[in-house]
Design an enzyme around this catalytic site. Structure first.
Site, PDB file in Angstrom:
ATOM      1  N   GLY A  12       1.410   3.964  10.472  1.00 56.41           N
ATOM      2  CA  GLY A  12       1.438   4.082   9.018  1.00 56.41           C
ATOM      3  C   GLY A  12       1.816   5.470   8.538  1.00 56.41           C
ATOM      4  N   ARG A  34      -0.862  -2.276  16.880  1.00 51.97           N
ATOM      5  CA  ARG A  34      -1.033  -3.705  17.143  1.00 51.97           C
ATOM      6  C   ARG A  34      -0.326  -4.138  18.411  1.00 51.97           C
ATOM      7  NH1 ARG A  34       1.381  -6.597  13.251  1.00 51.97           N
ATOM      8  NH2 ARG A  34       2.328  -4.757  12.296  1.00 51.97           N
ATOM      9  N   ASP A  58      -6.084  -4.860  16.424  1.00 52.65           N
ATOM     10  CA  ASP A  58      -5.590  -5.423  15.166  1.00 52.65           C
ATOM     11  C   ASP A  58      -6.759  -5.552  14.207  1.00 52.65           C
ATOM     12  OD1 ASP A  58      -4.738  -7.228  13.097  1.00 52.65           O
ATOM     13  OD2 ASP A  58      -3.170  -7.980  14.413  1.00 52.65           O
ATOM     14  N   LYS A 155      -9.148  -3.206  -2.634  1.00 51.82           N
ATOM     15  CA  LYS A 155      -9.653  -1.879  -2.307  1.00 51.82           C
ATOM     16  C   LYS A 155     -11.102  -1.711  -2.739  1.00 51.82           C
ATOM     17  CE  LYS A 155      -6.319   0.313  -0.221  1.00 51.82           C
ATOM     18  NZ  LYS A 155      -6.510   0.842   1.151  1.00 51.82           N
ATOM     19  N   PRO A 180      -7.736   8.127  -2.701  1.00 47.19           N
ATOM     20  CA  PRO A 180      -6.520   8.820  -3.127  1.00 47.19           C
ATOM     21  C   PRO A 180      -5.854   8.180  -4.333  1.00 47.19           C
ATOM     22  CG  PRO A 180      -6.042   7.440  -1.245  1.00 47.19           C
ATOM     23  CD  PRO A 180      -7.534   7.343  -1.479  1.00 47.19           C
ATOM     24  N   VAL A 183       0.188   8.419  -3.212  1.00 46.50           N
ATOM     25  CA  VAL A 183       0.439   9.267  -2.047  1.00 46.50           C
ATOM     26  C   VAL A 183       1.943   9.454  -1.843  1.00 46.50           C
ATOM     27  CG1 VAL A 183      -0.025   9.617   0.400  1.00 46.50           C
ATOM     28  CG2 VAL A 183      -1.668   8.333  -1.011  1.00 46.50           C
TER      29      VAL A 183
END
Length: 340
Positions: A12, A34, A58, A155, A180, A183
């Site tokens: 990521g 993964r 995962d 979230k 955050p 980003v």
């Protein structure tokens, strides 16, 4: 011996920068992927180092997590599960986010790691309407409402789930969450532009104008710094920290790109789109639907707690967006490939 930090989701955008920062600070880093077929891409992005190892796990499967946690001192849970953002069923996003966060936290507590720092989102600490005036802080929890976008609900519910788990947990592992804003910042690889796609679209000329949306821009490097400060500070245990950065309107983002890039920003739109135009466009463009709730937003979040307790200070938003754009151009991905 160096301490070991597990970073979830090494492929990521935030995960990659977390790996870089931790290695620079001398930590041994293990990151989850993964499939081990992804390992070479991560190594190429962050520069191969002996202190970086991989574990296959995962977020939607129990297998692999106990092995990933073995011998780990800290966990930065920055990965996001691959929920279906196009589904009309909100559970397609909510369930993966909630279950994935709990899966990581439970494995960490079984391994008795010192602390888990989990990435939540500022929209888990927001008023019902972004159009409300005022500045809010970590004491506010977003009220779950089926009318809210599924991502925002996911979230909020994922973060609530981990705090509920910790309320009944009696053991050595501590939890901290970081919330955050938008980003942005440099990318590590052309294959992973992360959340910088909005800058891509502006550079490509695919946007007819700037919607009246305000972003609380946080540089990905500053966000990672906040995670590491939250990982190490004794005062951070059991706390939430907003890491939203400076508030900037989209038209101001465009102006910063024009000023910082010159001719390279010639396709960046400068006129502000009326709200009704964005709402009409969202009827046929699914990518715009989640933005409509933010049109004309006035609410902002305070980062005073992170600054006071952790000594954190993010860089100016204009600097971040310009360096983001420069990085996209340098990697040859300034044109939004998703937009054709």
């Amino acid at each position: 011996m160096a301490e070991t930090v597990l970073v979830t989701g090494g492929t990521g955008y935030v995960g990659g920068w977390a790996i870089v920062a931790l290695l620079e600070r001398g930590y041994d880093v293990r990151t989850t992927v993964r499939s081990l077929t992804k390992a070479d891409a991560v190594r190429a992005a962050v520069a191969p180092r002996d202190q970086l190892t991989f574990a296959v796990a995962d977020l939607m499967d129990d297998d692999g997590w106990d092995a990933a946690m073995a011998g780990v001192d800290y966990v930065l849970h920055v990965a996001s599960p691959l929920g279906d953002e196009t589904s009309k069923d909100p559970d397609a996003l909510i369930i993966p986010a909630r279950d994935g966060a709990l899966r990581v936290l439970k494995a960490a507590t079984r391994a008795a790691v010192k602390r888990v720092v989990m990435t939540s989102a500022a929209n888990a600490a927001s008023p019902a309407s972004y159009a409300e005036d005022g500045i809010t802080d970590e004491t506010l929890w977003t009220v779950d409402d089926p009318k809210l976008p599924a991502y925002r609900r996911s979230k909020t519910l994922a973060e609530k789930a981990v705090w509920d788990f910790m309320a009944s947990y009696d053991g050595p592992t501590e939890l901290t969450t970081v919330l955050p804003g938008a980003v942005l910042g440099p990318i590590l690889s052309a294959d992973n532009v992360g959340t910088t796609r909005i800058i891509q679209r502006m550079l490509s000329g695919k946007m007819p104008g700037a919607p009246k949306i305000g972003l609380e821009v946080v540089d990905v490097r500053d966000l990672v710094d906040l995670h590491i400060r939250a990982m190490l500070s004794p005062e951070a245990a059991g706390e939430r920290f907003l890491g939203t950065g400076e508030f900037i309107w989209m038209r101001e983002v465009a102006a910063a790109l024009k000023a910082g890039l010159g001719d390279q920003a010639k396709s960046v739109p400068t006129r502000e789109l009326p709200n009704f135009v964005v709402r009409l466009a969202s009827l046929t463009d699914p990518s715009l639907r989640a933005l409509t709730i933010s049109l004309g937003r006035r609410n902002r979040h305070s980062t005073a707690k992170a600054e006071r307790i952790l000594g954190w200070k993010p860089r100016p938003a204009a600097q971040t967006v310009v360096e983001c754009a420069q990085s996209l151009i340098a990697h040859g991905v300034a044109r939004d490939r998703m937009a054709g």
